[in-house]
Scaffold this motif. Structure first.
Motif, PDB file in Angstrom:
ATOM      1  N   CYS A 181     -44.604 -25.935 -22.936  1.00 46.54           N
ATOM      2  CA  CYS A 181     -45.476 -24.958 -22.481  1.00 46.54           C
ATOM      3  C   CYS A 181     -46.915 -24.820 -23.100  1.00 46.54           C
ATOM      4  CB  CYS A 181     -44.502 -23.452 -22.549  1.00 46.54           C
ATOM      5  SG  CYS A 181     -43.205 -23.420 -21.630  1.00 46.54           S
ATOM      6  N   THR A 182     -47.762 -24.799 -22.036  1.00 49.12           N
ATOM      7  CA  THR A 182     -49.220 -24.960 -22.559  1.00 49.12           C
ATOM      8  C   THR A 182     -49.967 -23.711 -21.890  1.00 49.12           C
ATOM      9  OG1 THR A 182     -50.054 -26.340 -20.868  1.00 49.12           O
ATOM     10  CG2 THR A 182     -49.205 -27.416 -23.023  1.00 49.12           C
ATOM     11  N   GLN A 183     -49.556 -23.167 -20.594  1.00 48.00           N
ATOM     12  CA  GLN A 183     -50.324 -22.229 -20.139  1.00 48.00           C
ATOM     13  C   GLN A 183     -49.818 -20.657 -20.347  1.00 48.00           C
ATOM     14  OE1 GLN A 183     -52.849 -22.939 -17.970  1.00 48.00           O
ATOM     15  NE2 GLN A 183     -52.505 -25.314 -18.545  1.00 48.00           N
ATOM     16  N   PRO A 184     -50.753 -19.751 -20.063  1.00 44.11           N
ATOM     17  CA  PRO A 184     -50.248 -18.742 -20.462  1.00 44.11           C
ATOM     18  C   PRO A 184     -49.239 -17.906 -19.439  1.00 44.11           C
ATOM     19  CG  PRO A 184     -52.733 -18.543 -20.477  1.00 44.11           C
ATOM     20  CD  PRO A 184     -52.192 -20.133 -19.943  1.00 44.11           C
ATOM     21  N   GLY A 185     -48.181 -17.424 -19.851  1.00 43.99           N
ATOM     22  CA  GLY A 185     -46.907 -16.959 -19.018  1.00 43.99           C
ATOM     23  C   GLY A 185     -45.809 -17.982 -18.924  1.00 43.99           C
ATOM     24  N   GLU A 186     -46.084 -19.341 -19.366  1.00 47.15           N
ATOM     25  CA  GLU A 186     -45.182 -20.076 -18.978  1.00 47.15           C
ATOM     26  C   GLU A 186     -43.833 -19.928 -19.965  1.00 47.15           C
ATOM     27  OE1 GLU A 186     -46.261 -24.150 -19.591  1.00 47.15           O
ATOM     28  OE2 GLU A 186     -47.399 -24.109 -17.551  1.00 47.15           O
ATOM     29  N   ILE A 187     -44.005 -19.496 -20.974  1.00 51.26           N
ATOM     30  CA  ILE A 187     -43.246 -19.209 -22.096  1.00 51.26           C
ATOM     31  C   ILE A 187     -42.185 -18.067 -21.674  1.00 51.26           C
ATOM     32  CG2 ILE A 187     -42.516 -18.283 -24.430  1.00 51.26           C
ATOM     33  CD1 ILE A 187     -44.750 -20.181 -25.325  1.00 51.26           C
ATOM     34  N   GLY A 188     -42.737 -16.853 -21.100  1.00 54.45           N
ATOM     35  CA  GLY A 188     -42.247 -15.842 -20.563  1.00 54.45           C
ATOM     36  C   GLY A 188     -41.338 -16.256 -19.386  1.00 54.45           C
ATOM     37  N   ALA A 189     -41.763 -17.242 -18.727  1.00 57.53           N
ATOM     38  CA  ALA A 189     -41.085 -17.517 -17.246  1.00 57.53           C
ATOM     39  C   ALA A 189     -39.725 -18.341 -17.874  1.00 57.53           C
ATOM     40  CB  ALA A 189     -41.984 -18.421 -16.580  1.00 57.53           C
ATOM     41  N   LEU A 190     -40.216 -19.233 -18.894  1.00 61.97           N
ATOM     42  CA  LEU A 190     -38.962 -19.943 -19.380  1.00 61.97           C
ATOM     43  C   LEU A 190     -37.835 -19.041 -19.966  1.00 61.97           C
ATOM     44  CD1 LEU A 190     -37.610 -22.591 -20.396  1.00 61.97           C
ATOM     45  CD2 LEU A 190     -38.811 -22.249 -22.525  1.00 61.97           C
ATOM     46  N   LEU A 191     -38.327 -17.936 -20.633  1.00 60.43           N
ATOM     47  CA  LEU A 191     -37.378 -16.976 -21.355  1.00 60.43           C
ATOM     48  C   LEU A 191     -36.548 -16.302 -20.202  1.00 60.43           C
ATOM     49  CD1 LEU A 191     -39.644 -15.735 -24.261  1.00 60.43           C
ATOM     50  CD2 LEU A 191     -37.780 -17.020 -24.656  1.00 60.43           C
ATOM     51  N   ARG A 192     -37.065 -15.781 -19.371  1.00 65.71           N
ATOM     52  CA  ARG A 192     -36.570 -15.212 -18.193  1.00 65.71           C
ATOM     53  C   ARG A 192     -35.471 -16.049 -17.418  1.00 65.71           C
ATOM     54  NH1 ARG A 192     -41.693 -12.947 -17.781  1.00 65.71           N
ATOM     55  NH2 ARG A 192     -42.111 -14.355 -16.005  1.00 65.71           N
ATOM     56  N   ARG A 193     -35.954 -17.355 -17.459  1.00 62.48           N
ATOM     57  CA  ARG A 193     -35.043 -18.283 -16.450  1.00 62.48           C
ATOM     58  C   ARG A 193     -33.631 -18.528 -17.185  1.00 62.48           C
ATOM     59  NH1 ARG A 193     -38.597 -22.074 -15.460  1.00 62.48           N
ATOM     60  NH2 ARG A 193     -38.149 -23.353 -17.385  1.00 62.48           N
ATOM     61  N   GLU A 194     -33.893 -18.549 -18.699  1.00 61.25           N
ATOM     62  CA  GLU A 194     -32.905 -19.064 -19.667  1.00 61.25           C
ATOM     63  C   GLU A 194     -32.140 -17.900 -19.693  1.00 61.25           C
ATOM     64  OE1 GLU A 194     -31.806 -21.924 -20.146  1.00 61.25           O
ATOM     65  OE2 GLU A 194     -33.335 -23.020 -19.435  1.00 61.25           O
ATOM     66  N   GLY A 195     -32.535 -16.758 -19.838  1.00 58.48           N
ATOM     67  CA  GLY A 195     -31.979 -15.441 -20.180  1.00 58.48           C
ATOM     68  C   GLY A 195     -31.983 -15.294 -21.752  1.00 58.48           C
ATOM     69  N   VAL A 196     -33.000 -15.536 -22.263  1.00 63.41           N
ATOM     70  CA  VAL A 196     -33.241 -15.536 -23.776  1.00 63.41           C
ATOM     71  C   VAL A 196     -34.458 -14.612 -24.263  1.00 63.41           C
ATOM     72  CG1 VAL A 196     -33.787 -16.952 -25.821  1.00 63.41           C
ATOM     73  CG2 VAL A 196     -32.536 -18.118 -24.005  1.00 63.41           C
ATOM     74  N   TYR A 197     -34.338 -13.813 -25.348  1.00 57.71           N
ATOM     75  CA  TYR A 197     -35.260 -13.245 -25.835  1.00 57.71           C
ATOM     76  C   TYR A 197     -36.352 -14.048 -26.762  1.00 57.71           C
ATOM     77  CZ  TYR A 197     -32.229  -9.298 -24.737  1.00 57.71           C
ATOM     78  OH  TYR A 197     -31.555  -8.424 -23.567  1.00 57.71           O
ATOM     79  N   SER A 198     -37.342 -13.539 -26.960  1.00 60.53           N
ATOM     80  CA  SER A 198     -38.209 -14.213 -27.530  1.00 60.53           C
ATOM     81  C   SER A 198     -37.860 -14.145 -29.126  1.00 60.53           C
ATOM     82  CB  SER A 198     -39.737 -13.456 -27.531  1.00 60.53           C
ATOM     83  OG  SER A 198     -39.775 -12.072 -27.941  1.00 60.53           O
ATOM     84  N   SER A 199     -37.332 -13.150 -29.618  1.00 59.29           N
ATOM     85  CA  SER A 199     -36.852 -13.030 -30.919  1.00 59.29           C
ATOM     86  C   SER A 199     -35.714 -14.274 -31.387  1.00 59.29           C
ATOM     87  CB  SER A 199     -36.010 -11.790 -31.081  1.00 59.29           C
ATOM     88  OG  SER A 199     -35.102 -11.396 -30.181  1.00 59.29           O
ATOM     89  N   SER A 200     -34.890 -14.278 -30.315  1.00 59.38           N
ATOM     90  CA  SER A 200     -34.102 -15.682 -30.419  1.00 59.38           C
ATOM     91  C   SER A 200     -34.771 -16.970 -30.641  1.00 59.38           C
ATOM     92  CB  SER A 200     -33.211 -15.766 -29.106  1.00 59.38           C
ATOM     93  OG  SER A 200     -32.424 -14.431 -28.941  1.00 59.38           O
ATOM     94  N   LEU A 201     -35.668 -16.998 -29.846  1.00 60.04           N
ATOM     95  CA  LEU A 201     -36.725 -18.260 -29.932  1.00 60.04           C
ATOM     96  C   LEU A 201     -37.481 -18.513 -31.273  1.00 60.04           C
ATOM     97  CD1 LEU A 201     -37.416 -20.382 -27.879  1.00 60.04           C
ATOM     98  CD2 LEU A 201     -39.590 -19.054 -27.518  1.00 60.04           C
ATOM     99  N   SER A 202     -37.660 -17.436 -31.907  1.00 62.42           N
ATOM    100  CA  SER A 202     -38.261 -17.577 -33.240  1.00 62.42           C
ATOM    101  C   SER A 202     -37.253 -17.747 -34.115  1.00 62.42           C
ATOM    102  CB  SER A 202     -39.096 -16.182 -33.512  1.00 62.42           C
ATOM    103  OG  SER A 202     -38.248 -15.180 -33.641  1.00 62.42           O
ATOM    104  N   THR A 203     -35.913 -17.098 -34.082  1.00 61.35           N
ATOM    105  CA  THR A 203     -35.059 -17.529 -35.070  1.00 61.35           C
ATOM    106  C   THR A 203     -34.463 -18.959 -34.914  1.00 61.35           C
ATOM    107  OG1 THR A 203     -34.051 -15.164 -34.784  1.00 61.35           O
ATOM    108  CG2 THR A 203     -32.689 -16.585 -35.620  1.00 61.35           C
ATOM    109  N   TRP A 204     -34.371 -19.501 -33.755  1.00 68.69           N
ATOM    110  CA  TRP A 204     -34.174 -20.876 -33.535  1.00 68.69           C
ATOM    111  C   TRP A 204     -35.138 -21.611 -34.356  1.00 68.69           C
ATOM    112  CZ3 TRP A 204     -32.626 -20.471 -27.641  1.00 68.69           C
ATOM    113  CH2 TRP A 204     -31.530 -19.599 -27.678  1.00 68.69           C
ATOM    114  N   ARG A 205     -36.341 -21.364 -33.888  1.00 71.69           N
ATOM    115  CA  ARG A 205     -37.331 -22.104 -34.637  1.00 71.69           C
ATOM    116  C   ARG A 205     -37.361 -22.366 -36.136  1.00 71.69           C
ATOM    117  NH1 ARG A 205     -42.224 -19.856 -30.850  1.00 71.69           N
ATOM    118  NH2 ARG A 205     -41.874 -21.372 -29.255  1.00 71.69           N
TER     119      ARG A 205
END
Length: 169
Positions: A73-97
């Protein structure tokens, strides 16, 4: 008067009838009771048991796929759309990283070669070593007692006996 005696007689016949379906049908036709008929429900739905909420669990492959998509994801808002589509919180994304970085570092760490030590064998070796040390110390103690006895005898022969109050026989 015959009209009042007629229904009583028919009700009495229905109550004493051997066929339960006849009495059930008559009861449903005359009155509605809560226990007279079973409630109609769908065959798979159990209304008495409330389903428990279960936490979503992502497999390692799903986590890696979502992380790869987030990294693309490079554009603003793409990560938010991905998180909503997958049903994932941003905290989960940072934990997985963090987990991915730790796994990468662990994979690059040098590994000890050869067979892994068996904890039971290591314990047995330690017990054997302690037993050998115990035997060695007992031998030294016996030699020390022998030397002390010789010194006591020499002192008694020379006329100045050694006090035996400190002797630990």
């Amino acid at each position: 008067m015959t009209t009042t005696t007629q229904p009583k007689a028919s009700m009495h016949i229905l109550k004493t009838s051997a066929d339960p379906l006849v009495s059930q049908g008559a009861r449903r036709a005359t009155e509605e009771t809560s226990g007279s008929a079973a409630p109609t429900t769908q065959p798979g739905a159990d209304t008495e048991v409330v389903p428990r909420a279960r936490r979503r669990q992502f497999s390692n492959a799903d986590k890696r796929r979502i992380l790869d998509a987030a990294d693309r994801c490079t554009q603003p808002g793409e990560i938010g759309a991905l998180l909503r589509r997958e049903g994932v919180y941003s905290s989960s994304l940072s934990t997985w990283r963090r987990q991915r970085e730790a796994a990468d570092l662990a994979a690059l760490a040098p590994q000890k070669r050869g067979p892994k030590p068996d904890p039971a064998a290591a314990e047995a070796r330690q017990i054997a070593q302690l037993m050998r040390e115990n035997e060695r110390l007992k031998s030294q103690l016996d030699k020390a007692h022998l030397v002390i006895e010789v010194q006591k005898k020499v002192a008694a022969l020379l006329g100045s006996p050694i006090d035996n109050t400190h002797d630990k026989s």
